[in-house]
Design a protein around this motif. Structure first.
Motif, short mmCIF file in Angstrom:
data_model
loop_
_atom_site.label_atom_id
_atom_site.label_comp_id
_atom_site.label_asym_id
_atom_site.label_seq_id
_atom_site.Cartn_x
_atom_site.Cartn_y
_atom_site.Cartn_z
N ALA A 226 -8.44 7.68 -13.72
CA ALA A 226 -7.15 7.56 -14.41
C ALA A 226 -6.18 6.89 -13.44
N VAL A 227 -5.43 5.93 -13.93
CA VAL A 227 -4.47 5.22 -13.09
C VAL A 227 -3.06 5.68 -13.44
N LEU A 228 -2.39 6.22 -12.43
CA LEU A 228 -1.04 6.75 -12.61
C LEU A 228 -0.05 5.76 -12.01
N ARG A 229 0.96 5.44 -12.81
CA ARG A 229 2.00 4.54 -12.29
C ARG A 229 3.36 5.10 -12.67
N GLY A 231 4.60 7.98 -12.83
CA GLY A 231 4.61 9.14 -13.71
C GLY A 231 3.97 8.94 -15.07
N GLU A 232 3.34 7.77 -15.29
CA GLU A 232 2.65 7.55 -16.55
C GLU A 232 1.20 7.14 -16.31
N LEU A 233 0.32 7.60 -17.19
CA LEU A 233 -1.08 7.18 -17.10
C LEU A 233 -1.19 5.84 -17.81
N VAL A 234 -1.53 4.81 -17.07
CA VAL A 234 -1.58 3.49 -17.71
C VAL A 234 -3.00 3.08 -18.07
#
Ligand SMILES: Nc1ncnc2c1ncn2[C@@H]1O[C@H](COP(=O)(O)OP(=O)(O)OP(=O)(O)O)[C@@H](O)[C@H]1O
Ligand SMILES: [Mg+2]
Length: 278
Positions: A226-229, A231-234
């Motif tokens: 999972a890629v977090l950017r 505060g959002e999972l993109v």
């Protein structure tokens, strides 16, 4: 409970930190560390979370482990709510989910001998043979038996992380959560600790949640990423697909920013010299 129920379920989680008010006229600034994150982890999955510094990885880990509360949204473990419960109602989670933190020095009590550090969760459970179990755990993490009588400062960083891992495994958890478990260590010992974690996950059929800013490490240890950017999972998907064909521009950017991916992987897979013994 059905067999395909997720082990961990995170639903639309937000976490906003309120910075303290600076003065009467300057209210504290709010920091939105997580902004509507949802995902689930199934039993046996090796789930990686990647993102830059400040993207919210540790905040998310604290929520999963019931060490902090979301401002909105829910965290469930085997269908039971973790979020919104006081510590005294989280016994079920403490037995099943254990966390290994980045800095083993900060997470081990310097005044306690290794045997007591590892045995602490066992004593709390009324384990009948703590000495035997400590011996077993030292063996499992590759430390000599005489390590039991020593204090954390008498070990190298890699060995201290082995102690933290032994302690985490003591209650026979089903889930191991690791927050940047090798970033504080010497480059030369990182591969050893990662290999150890991978072996233990296999040996004890653990579910793994593994946080790192290092994509090459996640690729090697995890099956899902999972890629977090900010505060959002993109992006979320099988590691092979995400690395081969990233869908989100930010994931592509992250991958492009790892010019030495090949080198990093080579370093990771080459077993380096043995750590010095305590
Ligand atoms: N206790 C806190 N109080 C106020 N702000 C916080 C607190 N903890 C984290 N933050 C802020 O929340 C955001 C996310 O922090 P977090 O530690 O979760 O990121 P991270 O992805 O783990 O970063 P790193 O890779 O540096 O460990 C950052 O802006 C951070 O400054
Ligand atoms: Mg962090």
């Amino acid at each position: 409970m059905t067999g395909d129920q997720p082990l961990i379920e995170v639903t639309d989680v937000h976490r906003t930190y309120r910075r303290p008010r600076v003065s009467l006229t300057r209210p504290g600034r709010a920091v939105a560390a997580l902004r509507g994150v949802s995902f689930s982890v199934t039993a046996g999955q090796r789930f990686g979370i990647v993102g830059e510094s400040g993207s919210g990885k540790s905040t998310l880990i604290r929520l999963l482990a019931g060490l902090d509360q979301p401002t909105e949204g829910t965290v469930r473990f085997r269908g039971q709510r973790v979020s919104g419960r006081p510590e005294r109602q989280l016994g079920f989670l403490r037995r099943e989910l254990q966390v290994v933190f980045q800095d083993p020095m900060g997470s081990l009590d310097p005044r306690m001998r290794v045997r007591d550090i590892i045995a602490e969760p066992l004593v709390a459970q009324g384990h009948p043979d703590t000495a035997g179990r400590v011996a077993e755990l030292l063996e499992a993490v590759g430390l000599p038996q005489e390590a039991a009588g020593r204090f954390p400062h008498q070990f190298s960083g890699g060995q201290r992380q082995r102690v933290s891992i032994a302690r985490a495994l003591a209650p026979r958890p089903s889930v191991l959560v690791a927050d940047e478990p090798v970033s504080a260590l010497d480059v030369s010992v990182r591969a050893q600790i990662l290999n150890l974690l991978a072996d233990l996950v296999e040996r004890y059929a653990l579910t793994l949640v593994f946080v790192s800013h290092d994509l090459s490490v996640v690729r090697h240890v995890c099956d899902t990423v999972a890629v977090l950017r900010a505060g959002e999972l993109v992006e979320l998907g099988p590691v092979d697909r995400v690395y081969r064909a990233p869908e989100h521009p930010y994931t592509r950017e992250l991958l492009a920013a790892v010019p030495t991916l090949r080198g990093a992987l080579a370093r990771f897979t080459t077993r380096t010299a043995e750590e010095e013994q305590p």
